[in-house]
Design a protein around this motif. Structure first.
Motif, PDB file in Angstrom:
ATOM      1  N   ALA A 121     -45.369  57.850  45.681  1.00 50.32           N
ATOM      2  CA  ALA A 121     -45.406  57.067  44.443  1.00 50.32           C
ATOM      3  C   ALA A 121     -46.361  55.894  44.612  1.00 50.32           C
ATOM      4  O   ALA A 121     -46.508  55.353  45.716  1.00 50.32           O
ATOM      5  CB  ALA A 121     -44.009  56.559  44.080  1.00 50.32           C
ATOM      6  N   LEU A 122     -47.002  55.531  43.534  1.00 52.59           N
ATOM      7  CA  LEU A 122     -47.834  54.331  43.483  1.00 52.59           C
ATOM      8  C   LEU A 122     -47.403  53.512  42.280  1.00 52.59           C
ATOM      9  O   LEU A 122     -47.359  54.021  41.160  1.00 52.59           O
ATOM     10  CB  LEU A 122     -49.321  54.682  43.375  1.00 52.59           C
ATOM     11  N   LEU A 123     -47.081  52.249  42.530  1.00 46.34           N
ATOM     12  CA  LEU A 123     -46.706  51.325  41.466  1.00 46.34           C
ATOM     13  C   LEU A 123     -47.831  50.314  41.309  1.00 46.34           C
ATOM     14  O   LEU A 123     -48.124  49.551  42.234  1.00 46.34           O
ATOM     15  CB  LEU A 123     -45.399  50.603  41.799  1.00 46.34           C
ATOM     16  N   GLY A 124     -48.483  50.341  40.158  1.00 42.61           N
ATOM     17  CA  GLY A 124     -49.575  49.425  39.891  1.00 42.61           C
ATOM     18  C   GLY A 124     -49.169  48.352  38.892  1.00 42.61           C
ATOM     19  O   GLY A 124     -48.090  48.392  38.301  1.00 42.61           O
ATOM     20  N   ALA A 125     -50.053  47.382  38.721  1.00 42.97           N
ATOM     21  CA  ALA A 125     -49.827  46.287  37.782  1.00 42.97           C
ATOM     22  C   ALA A 125     -51.178  45.771  37.315  1.00 42.97           C
ATOM     23  O   ALA A 125     -52.221  46.111  37.878  1.00 42.97           O
ATOM     24  CB  ALA A 125     -49.033  45.161  38.439  1.00 42.97           C
ATOM     25  N   VAL A 145     -52.298  47.278  43.271  1.00 42.07           N
ATOM     26  CA  VAL A 145     -51.348  48.219  43.859  1.00 42.07           C
ATOM     27  C   VAL A 145     -50.166  47.431  44.415  1.00 42.07           C
ATOM     28  O   VAL A 145     -50.279  46.780  45.452  1.00 42.07           O
ATOM     29  CB  VAL A 145     -51.997  49.048  44.977  1.00 42.07           C
ATOM     30  N   GLU A 146     -49.052  47.468  43.713  1.00 38.01           N
ATOM     31  CA  GLU A 146     -47.851  46.792  44.187  1.00 38.01           C
ATOM     32  C   GLU A 146     -47.222  47.553  45.357  1.00 38.01           C
ATOM     33  O   GLU A 146     -46.828  46.954  46.361  1.00 38.01           O
ATOM     34  CB  GLU A 146     -46.828  46.670  43.053  1.00 38.01           C
ATOM     35  N   TYR A 147     -47.120  48.870  45.214  1.00 39.58           N
ATOM     36  CA  TYR A 147     -46.545  49.717  46.248  1.00 39.58           C
ATOM     37  C   TYR A 147     -47.269  51.055  46.281  1.00 39.58           C
ATOM     38  O   TYR A 147     -47.618  51.616  45.234  1.00 39.58           O
ATOM     39  CB  TYR A 147     -45.062  50.000  45.987  1.00 39.58           C
TER      40      TYR A 147
END
Length: 360
Positions: free
Chosen positions: A270-274, A288-290
Protein backbone atom coordinates in the motif's frame (compact mmCIF):
# COMPACT_ATOMS: atom_id res chain seq x y z
CA UNK A 1 -5.47 -0.93 25.74
CA UNK A 2 -7.55 2.06 24.79
CA UNK A 3 -6.32 5.52 23.90
CA UNK A 4 -5.90 7.97 26.77
CA UNK A 5 -9.07 9.85 27.60
CA UNK A 6 -7.93 12.00 30.51
CA UNK A 7 -7.89 15.82 30.50
CA UNK A 8 -5.36 17.65 28.38
CA UNK A 9 -2.14 17.89 30.32
CA UNK A 10 -1.89 21.64 29.83
CA UNK A 11 -5.16 22.07 31.72
CA UNK A 12 -3.35 21.17 34.92
CA UNK A 13 0.17 22.30 34.09
CA UNK A 14 -0.16 25.83 32.74
CA UNK A 15 -0.31 27.06 36.31
CA UNK A 16 2.33 24.66 37.59
CA UNK A 17 4.47 26.65 40.01
CA UNK A 18 7.59 24.70 39.07
CA UNK A 19 7.25 25.53 35.35
CA UNK A 20 6.37 29.17 36.01
CA UNK A 21 9.28 29.62 38.42
CA UNK A 22 11.70 28.19 35.84
CA UNK A 23 10.82 30.83 33.24
CA UNK A 24 12.42 34.30 33.03
CA UNK A 25 10.92 36.95 35.28
CA UNK A 26 7.61 38.21 33.92
CA UNK A 27 7.20 35.35 31.42
CA UNK A 28 4.19 33.04 31.68
CA UNK A 29 2.96 29.64 30.41
CA UNK A 30 -0.47 29.62 28.78
CA UNK A 31 -2.72 27.13 27.04
CA UNK A 32 -2.72 27.09 23.23
CA UNK A 33 -5.86 28.49 21.59
CA UNK A 34 -7.02 28.84 18.01
CA UNK A 35 -6.49 32.61 18.21
CA UNK A 36 -2.78 31.90 18.76
CA UNK A 37 -2.38 30.27 15.33
CA UNK A 38 -0.86 33.33 13.56
CA UNK A 39 1.80 33.73 16.26
CA UNK A 40 2.58 30.01 16.31
CA UNK A 41 2.86 29.93 12.53
CA UNK A 42 5.25 32.88 12.62
CA UNK A 43 7.30 31.16 15.35
CA UNK A 44 7.71 28.02 13.23
CA UNK A 45 8.58 30.08 10.17
CA UNK A 46 11.34 31.86 12.06
CA UNK A 47 12.73 28.51 13.17
CA UNK A 48 12.79 27.06 9.65
CA UNK A 49 14.32 30.18 8.14
CA UNK A 50 17.04 30.25 10.81
CA UNK A 51 17.97 26.61 10.21
CA UNK A 52 17.13 25.86 6.57
CA UNK A 53 16.94 29.29 5.03
CA UNK A 54 13.27 28.99 4.07
CA UNK A 55 9.90 28.31 5.66
CA UNK A 56 7.61 25.49 4.54
CA UNK A 57 5.06 25.02 7.35
CA UNK A 58 1.56 26.03 6.32
CA UNK A 59 -0.97 27.64 8.63
CA UNK A 60 -3.40 24.73 8.23
CA UNK A 61 -0.83 22.38 9.74
CA UNK A 62 -0.59 24.56 12.85
CA UNK A 63 -4.37 24.67 13.13
CA UNK A 64 -4.55 20.87 12.88
CA UNK A 65 -2.02 20.59 15.71
CA UNK A 66 -3.99 22.60 18.27
CA UNK A 67 -7.52 22.04 17.03
CA UNK A 68 -9.96 20.71 19.65
CA UNK A 69 -10.51 17.83 17.21
CA UNK A 70 -7.08 16.52 18.25
CA UNK A 71 -8.77 15.51 21.50
CA UNK A 72 -7.21 14.73 24.87
CA UNK A 73 -4.25 12.86 23.36
CA UNK A 74 -2.49 16.08 22.33
CA UNK A 75 -1.25 18.60 24.92
CA UNK A 76 0.19 22.05 24.19
CA UNK A 77 1.82 24.85 26.15
CA UNK A 78 2.85 28.32 25.00
CA UNK A 79 5.28 30.67 26.67
CA UNK A 80 4.74 34.42 26.44
CA UNK A 81 7.38 36.97 27.34
CA UNK A 82 6.82 40.04 29.52
CA UNK A 83 5.46 41.82 26.44
CA UNK A 84 2.94 38.97 25.92
CA UNK A 85 4.59 37.80 22.68
CA UNK A 86 4.67 34.04 22.04
CA UNK A 87 8.29 32.96 22.36
CA UNK A 88 8.02 29.18 22.61
CA UNK A 89 5.67 26.28 22.04
CA UNK A 90 5.80 22.75 23.43
CA UNK A 91 3.58 19.77 22.71
CA UNK A 92 3.23 16.15 23.80
CA UNK A 93 1.18 13.87 21.55
CA UNK A 94 0.13 10.32 22.39
CA UNK A 95 1.23 8.79 19.10
CA UNK A 96 0.77 5.09 19.92
CA UNK A 97 0.85 2.75 22.89
CA UNK A 98 4.26 3.26 24.49
CA UNK A 99 5.30 6.21 22.30
CA UNK A 100 4.74 9.92 22.93
CA UNK A 101 5.99 12.50 20.46
CA UNK A 102 7.42 15.68 21.99
CA UNK A 103 8.11 18.97 20.27
CA UNK A 104 9.78 22.04 21.76
CA UNK A 105 10.18 25.14 19.60
CA UNK A 106 11.97 28.17 21.05
CA UNK A 107 12.26 31.49 19.24
CA UNK A 108 15.59 31.79 17.41
CA UNK A 109 15.55 35.53 18.07
CA UNK A 110 16.11 34.96 21.80
CA UNK A 111 19.57 35.42 23.26
CA UNK A 112 21.19 32.05 24.13
CA UNK A 113 20.89 32.09 27.93
CA UNK A 114 17.20 32.96 27.85
CA UNK A 115 16.55 30.37 25.13
CA UNK A 116 18.27 27.68 27.22
CA UNK A 117 16.16 28.57 30.26
CA UNK A 118 12.90 28.38 28.32
CA UNK A 119 13.83 25.15 26.54
CA UNK A 120 14.74 23.40 29.78
CA UNK A 121 11.41 24.42 31.34
CA UNK A 122 9.42 23.21 28.35
CA UNK A 123 11.15 19.85 28.12
CA UNK A 124 10.31 19.38 31.81
CA UNK A 125 6.66 20.24 31.13
CA UNK A 126 6.50 18.00 28.05
CA UNK A 127 7.81 15.01 29.98
CA UNK A 128 5.11 15.54 32.62
CA UNK A 129 2.44 15.76 29.94
CA UNK A 130 3.77 12.58 28.29
CA UNK A 131 3.63 10.79 31.62
CA UNK A 132 -0.02 11.77 31.94
CA UNK A 133 -0.84 10.33 28.52
CA UNK A 134 0.98 7.09 29.31
CA UNK A 135 -0.80 6.67 32.65
CA UNK A 136 -4.13 7.16 30.87
CA UNK A 137 -3.21 4.10 28.81
CA UNK A 138 -2.27 2.19 31.96
CA UNK A 139 1.44 2.15 31.06
CA UNK A 140 4.35 2.21 33.48
CA UNK A 141 6.87 3.30 30.84
CA UNK A 142 6.68 5.25 27.59
CA UNK A 143 9.18 6.29 24.96
CA UNK A 144 9.62 10.02 24.48
CA UNK A 145 10.30 10.69 20.81
CA UNK A 146 11.52 14.12 19.73
CA UNK A 147 13.54 15.47 16.84
CA UNK A 148 15.95 18.01 15.44
CA UNK A 149 17.33 19.16 12.11
CA UNK A 150 20.83 17.80 11.52
CA UNK A 151 22.10 21.39 11.30
CA UNK A 152 20.42 22.50 14.55
CA UNK A 153 23.10 22.08 17.21
CA UNK A 154 21.09 24.22 19.63
CA UNK A 155 18.12 21.83 19.64
CA UNK A 156 20.41 18.81 19.88
CA UNK A 157 22.12 20.30 22.94
CA UNK A 158 18.75 20.83 24.63
CA UNK A 159 17.73 17.26 23.89
CA UNK A 160 20.92 15.93 25.46
CA UNK A 161 20.34 18.09 28.55
CA UNK A 162 16.81 16.68 28.81
CA UNK A 163 18.15 13.11 28.84
CA UNK A 164 17.50 12.19 25.19
CA UNK A 165 19.83 10.07 23.05
CA UNK A 166 20.11 10.41 19.28
CA UNK A 167 18.50 7.32 17.79
CA UNK A 168 18.20 7.73 14.02
CA UNK A 169 18.75 9.99 11.03
CA UNK A 170 16.05 10.51 8.40
CA UNK A 171 16.54 11.68 4.83
CA UNK A 172 13.92 14.09 3.55
CA UNK A 173 13.92 13.29 -0.17
CA UNK A 174 12.25 14.85 -3.18
CA UNK A 175 11.90 14.00 -6.86
CA UNK A 176 11.05 16.55 -9.54
CA UNK A 177 7.98 15.76 -11.63
CA UNK A 178 7.49 16.81 -15.23
CA UNK A 179 4.53 16.58 -17.57
CA UNK A 180 6.23 13.68 -19.36
CA UNK A 181 6.07 11.58 -16.19
CA UNK A 182 2.34 11.25 -16.82
CA UNK A 183 2.70 9.92 -20.37
CA UNK A 184 1.88 6.24 -21.05
CA UNK A 185 5.03 4.18 -21.33
CA UNK A 186 7.18 6.50 -19.22
CA UNK A 187 7.38 3.86 -16.51
CA UNK A 188 7.49 0.08 -17.05
CA UNK A 189 4.35 -1.91 -16.46
CA UNK A 190 4.09 -3.64 -13.06
CA UNK A 191 5.06 -7.29 -12.71
CA UNK A 192 2.46 -9.43 -14.56
CA UNK A 193 1.06 -10.70 -11.26
CA UNK A 194 0.82 -7.23 -9.64
CA UNK A 195 -2.21 -4.95 -9.87
CA UNK A 196 -2.15 -1.37 -8.55
CA UNK A 197 -5.48 0.31 -7.79
CA UNK A 198 -6.81 3.18 -5.72
CA UNK A 199 -8.66 2.53 -2.52
CA UNK A 200 -12.26 1.89 -3.53
CA UNK A 201 -14.87 4.54 -2.77
CA UNK A 202 -18.62 4.32 -2.48
CA UNK A 203 -21.22 6.54 -4.08
CA UNK A 204 -20.96 9.13 -1.30
CA UNK A 205 -17.22 9.50 -1.90
CA UNK A 206 -16.17 7.78 1.30
CA UNK A 207 -13.65 4.95 1.08
CA UNK A 208 -14.60 1.31 1.32
CA UNK A 209 -14.24 0.19 4.93
CA UNK A 210 -12.81 -3.19 3.99
CA UNK A 211 -10.15 -1.48 1.89
CA UNK A 212 -9.19 0.78 4.79
CA UNK A 213 -8.84 -2.22 7.08
CA UNK A 214 -6.70 -3.92 4.42
CA UNK A 215 -4.42 -0.87 4.16
CA UNK A 216 -4.02 -0.70 7.93
CA UNK A 217 -3.25 -4.42 8.15
CA UNK A 218 -0.69 -4.21 5.32
CA UNK A 219 1.18 -1.34 6.93
CA UNK A 220 1.12 -2.86 10.41
CA UNK A 221 2.60 -6.11 9.09
CA UNK A 222 5.05 -4.44 6.69
CA UNK A 223 6.53 -2.18 9.37
CA UNK A 224 6.62 -4.64 12.27
CA UNK A 225 10.35 -5.25 11.81
CA UNK A 226 11.21 -1.59 11.10
CA UNK A 227 12.97 0.80 13.44
CA UNK A 228 10.84 2.11 16.33
CA UNK A 229 7.68 0.25 15.33
CA UNK A 230 4.79 0.73 17.74
CA UNK A 231 1.44 -0.92 17.06
CA UNK A 232 -1.36 1.50 16.23
CA UNK A 233 -5.03 0.61 16.34
CA UNK A 234 -7.19 1.04 13.25
CA UNK A 235 -9.09 3.94 14.82
CA UNK A 236 -5.88 5.71 15.90
CA UNK A 237 -4.43 5.22 12.42
CA UNK A 238 -7.43 6.72 10.61
CA UNK A 239 -7.89 9.62 13.02
CA UNK A 240 -4.27 10.69 12.76
CA UNK A 241 -4.04 10.56 8.97
CA UNK A 242 -7.39 12.24 8.40
CA UNK A 243 -6.27 15.15 10.61
CA UNK A 244 -3.42 15.89 8.18
CA UNK A 245 -4.35 18.99 6.10
CA UNK A 246 -2.91 17.24 3.04
CA UNK A 247 -5.06 14.11 3.43
CA UNK A 248 -6.94 12.96 0.31
CA UNK A 249 -8.61 9.58 -0.12
CA UNK A 250 -7.76 9.53 -3.82
CA UNK A 251 -4.05 9.53 -2.92
CA UNK A 252 -4.23 6.04 -1.37
CA UNK A 253 -3.32 2.98 -3.44
CA UNK A 254 -3.39 -0.77 -2.83
CA UNK A 255 -1.15 -3.29 -4.58
CA UNK A 256 -2.52 -6.79 -5.05
CA UNK A 257 -1.11 -10.02 -6.42
CA UNK A 258 -3.19 -12.10 -8.82
CA UNK A 259 -1.22 -15.30 -9.39
CA UNK A 260 -3.33 -16.51 -12.31
CA UNK A 261 -6.41 -15.36 -14.27
CA UNK A 262 -9.54 -15.74 -12.20
CA UNK A 263 -7.66 -16.16 -8.93
CA UNK A 264 -8.70 -14.08 -5.94
CA UNK A 265 -6.35 -11.09 -5.46
CA UNK A 266 -4.31 -11.03 -2.28
CA UNK A 267 -2.87 -7.93 -0.59
CA UNK A 268 0.74 -7.10 -1.42
CA UNK A 269 1.40 -3.49 -0.48
CA UNK A 270 0.00 0.00 0.00
CA UNK A 271 1.03 3.59 -0.60
CA UNK A 272 -0.61 6.45 1.27
CA UNK A 273 -0.03 9.82 -0.35
CA UNK A 274 -1.01 13.37 0.53
CA UNK A 275 -0.93 16.87 -0.91
CA UNK A 276 2.26 18.77 -0.15
CA UNK A 277 1.75 22.56 -0.16
CA UNK A 278 4.19 24.79 -1.97
CA UNK A 279 6.40 27.12 0.03
CA UNK A 280 5.35 30.75 -0.17
CA UNK A 281 2.32 29.94 -2.30
CA UNK A 282 4.34 27.90 -4.80
CA UNK A 283 3.04 24.86 -6.70
CA UNK A 284 1.66 21.90 -4.81
CA UNK A 285 3.43 18.57 -4.73
CA UNK A 286 2.56 15.05 -3.66
CA UNK A 287 3.97 13.38 -0.57
CA UNK A 288 4.42 9.71 0.33
CA UNK A 289 3.17 9.30 3.88
CA UNK A 290 3.59 5.52 3.90
CA UNK A 291 4.87 2.88 1.51
CA UNK A 292 4.78 -0.69 2.76
CA UNK A 293 5.09 -4.08 1.07
CA UNK A 294 4.35 -7.41 2.72
CA UNK A 295 7.37 -9.66 3.09
CA UNK A 296 5.67 -12.47 1.14
CA UNK A 297 5.15 -10.11 -1.82
CA UNK A 298 8.67 -8.71 -2.05
CA UNK A 299 10.79 -9.35 -5.12
CA UNK A 300 8.09 -8.43 -7.65
CA UNK A 301 8.81 -4.70 -7.84
CA UNK A 302 5.70 -3.77 -5.85
CA UNK A 303 7.30 -0.79 -4.08
CA UNK A 304 8.75 0.57 -7.33
CA UNK A 305 5.42 0.22 -9.11
CA UNK A 306 3.63 2.07 -6.30
CA UNK A 307 6.23 4.86 -6.52
CA UNK A 308 5.74 5.08 -10.28
CA UNK A 309 1.99 5.35 -9.67
CA UNK A 310 2.17 8.37 -7.35
CA UNK A 311 4.72 10.08 -9.63
CA UNK A 312 2.46 9.63 -12.67
CA UNK A 313 -0.53 10.78 -10.63
CA UNK A 314 1.36 13.92 -9.55
CA UNK A 315 2.18 14.67 -13.19
CA UNK A 316 -1.46 14.23 -14.17
CA UNK A 317 -2.41 16.78 -11.49
CA UNK A 318 0.15 19.29 -12.76
CA UNK A 319 2.38 19.02 -9.70
CA UNK A 320 6.11 19.59 -9.77
CA UNK A 321 7.47 17.13 -7.18
CA UNK A 322 6.96 14.10 -4.95
CA UNK A 323 8.50 14.04 -1.48
CA UNK A 324 9.06 11.40 1.19
CA UNK A 325 11.01 10.56 4.33
CA UNK A 326 13.22 7.49 4.69
CA UNK A 327 15.35 5.95 7.40
CA UNK A 328 18.97 6.65 6.43
CA UNK A 329 19.94 3.23 7.83
CA UNK A 330 16.96 1.27 6.51
CA UNK A 331 17.92 -2.42 6.15
CA UNK A 332 15.38 -2.90 3.33
CA UNK A 333 17.36 -1.03 0.67
CA UNK A 334 14.73 1.71 0.57
CA UNK A 335 17.29 4.50 0.09
CA UNK A 336 18.67 2.76 -2.98
CA UNK A 337 15.17 2.28 -4.38
CA UNK A 338 14.31 5.95 -4.00
CA UNK A 339 17.63 7.14 -5.39
CA UNK A 340 17.26 4.91 -8.44
CA UNK A 341 13.76 6.32 -8.98
CA UNK A 342 15.08 9.88 -9.14
CA UNK A 343 14.76 11.02 -5.51
CA UNK A 344 17.50 13.11 -3.92
CA UNK A 345 17.99 14.25 -0.32
CA UNK A 346 16.85 17.82 0.35
CA UNK A 347 17.75 17.89 4.05
CA UNK A 348 18.06 15.53 7.02
CA UNK A 349 16.47 15.26 10.46
CA UNK A 350 17.15 13.23 13.58
CA UNK A 351 15.05 11.23 16.04
CA UNK A 352 15.98 11.51 19.71
CA UNK A 353 14.58 9.10 22.31
CA UNK A 354 14.25 8.83 26.06
CA UNK A 355 12.52 6.22 28.20
CA UNK A 356 10.19 7.73 30.80
CA UNK A 357 8.80 6.01 33.86
CA UNK A 358 5.28 7.27 34.53
CA UNK A 359 5.85 7.02 38.27
CA UNK A 360 8.40 9.84 38.19
Amino acid sequence: MTSGTGPRAHDSLTGDAVISAALPNGWSPTAARLVDIPELHALLNRQEIAIRGRASTIRAAVEAEISPAAGPTSSHLLVRDDATQVRAWASATDRAAGRTVLSVVVDHDLEPTTADTVADALFTWAAKAAGGHARARGLDVTQLDSGAYVEDGRQQRWLERAGFVRARTWLQMSRPVTEADGDPGTFPEPHPTVVIRRVRRSGDGMPDQDDLVTVHDILEEAFTDHFNYHAETFDEFLKRLRADPGHRWDHWWVAEIVDEPGAAPRPAGALLGAVSPGAGGGPEGSYVEYLGVLRAARGRGVARSLLHTIIADAAARGRNRVGLEVDADSPTGAVGLYTSTGFATSYSTQSWHRQLSTST
